[in-house]
Write an enzyme that holds these catalytic residues in place. Structure first.
Site, PDB file in Angstrom:
ATOM      1  CE  LYS A  54       5.084   8.092  21.453  1.00  0.00           C
ATOM      2  NZ  LYS A  54       5.769   7.697  20.216  1.00  0.00           N
ATOM      3  CD  GLN A  98       4.737   7.432  16.572  1.00  0.00           C
ATOM      4  OE1 GLN A  98       5.113   7.935  17.621  1.00  0.00           O
ATOM      5  NE2 GLN A  98       4.144   6.257  16.525  1.00  0.00           N
ATOM      6  CG  ASP A 121      10.829   4.159  20.224  1.00  0.00           C
ATOM      7  OD1 ASP A 121      10.050   3.950  21.167  1.00  0.00           O
ATOM      8  OD2 ASP A 121      10.462   4.619  19.134  1.00  0.00           O
TER       9      ASP A 121
END
Length: 300
Positions: A54, A98, A121
């Site tokens: 990422k 995460q 997200d």
């Protein structure tokens, strides 16, 4: 029939290129640089690789990348304090914590502490509700990537029958909402669905996201259907040597590819689209925060 292979790696590269072009125009016209903050708690090896990828792809797209790596024993309160600081930071347009988080941390509490406008997200309860009611939302990256590939391959999805196998909050449920938004007739099936093969055989579109290696067989597939395999499962591969493994999807690729009109491979299908859509979501969040037009073709 031999299915067309939907190359997710190439498609993701195209999306990242489009994002980079939009970012360059934002910088030139408005002196704005989208910023993505990624928070990693602990040292899960898979998460570390994912976060590293990422970071690299964020920088390649011309964005700012803010990494926060915290030890596994970080108190929940400290993590919530960090989220609050990132919410208040105008340079940060997207925040991703995460998963999975260590067991002592309430993941839902942390996710719902993120500013919904920065929740790239798409997991915040407000974004879940907005998506479910057909309003403008931040959309989870993997389902968004699946939708992009379907639109690219099929054009209009209106009137097509779609079966989503899997009911997770991360893929199955938002995928069903996105397909409904594109006027598909949607069935959400799962491992306990009665006559699952019969249900799947009705579908023009099959999205397999159940997390069981090679569960979907070729004789489940309607001839000519488009199959999106979200599964990433590691299985033993004795043919490669002792202790070796290989990646497979939720579909038996060979038998499904012999019947389907198009199919995503594993690896190289849906997987690369997830980070590409994370970058697209960060760009979208930046545009919304600054009252600028959203990038066409990069949202739901």
């Amino acid at each position: 029939m031999t299915a067309t292979i939907i190359d997710g790696k190439a498609f993701a590269a195209r999306i990242r290129g489009e994002v980079a072009e939009h970012v360059a125009r934002l910088k030139e016209a408005h002196s704005i640089t989208p910023g993505l903050a990624v928070v990693l708690v602990g040292e899960d090896p898979a998460s570390q690789v994912y976060v590293r990828n990422k970071h690299a792809q964020t920088l390649e797209a011309g964005m700012e990348s803010f990494e926060h790596r915290l030890p596994a024993d970080t108190p929940e309160a400290d993590l919530l304090d960090l989220v609050a600081r990132l919410n208040a930071d105008p340079a940060v347009h997207g925040i991703l914590v995460q998963l999975p988080l260590p067991g002592h941390v309430d993941a839902e509490k942390v996710i719902n502490a993120i500013d919904p406008a920065k929740d790239v997200d798409g997991f915040h309860i407000s974004n879940v509700g907005l998506l479910g009611t057909g309003q403008k939302a931040m959309v989870p990256c993997t389902p968004l990537g699946c939708l992009m590939m379907l639109r690219d391959h099929l054009g209009s999805l209106s009137g097509l029958e779609a079966v989503v196998i899997g009911r997770s909050n991360i893929v199955g449920k938002p995928m069903a909402q996105l397909l409904l938004g594109d006027s598909c007739t949607v069935t959400v099936a799962h491992s306990r669905t009665r006559d699952l093969p019969g249900v799947v055989r009705r579908a023009d579109i099959v999205v397999a996201a159940v997390g069981r290696p090679e569960m979907v067989e070729g004789d489940w597939i309607k001839p000519g259907a488009t199959v999106i395999d979200v599964g990433i499962n590691r299985v033993d591969a004795p043919e490669k040597g002792e202790g070796k493994t290989r990646l497979v999807g939720d579909c038996d690729f060979e038998s499904c590819a012999a019947v389907a009109g198009a199919i995503t491979p594993v690896p190289g299908g849906v997987g690369p689209m997830t980070i590409a859509c994370l970058l697209a979501n960060t760009l979208t969040a930046c545009c919304r925060a600054n009252g600028l037009p959203e990038p066409e073709g990069l949202t739901a």
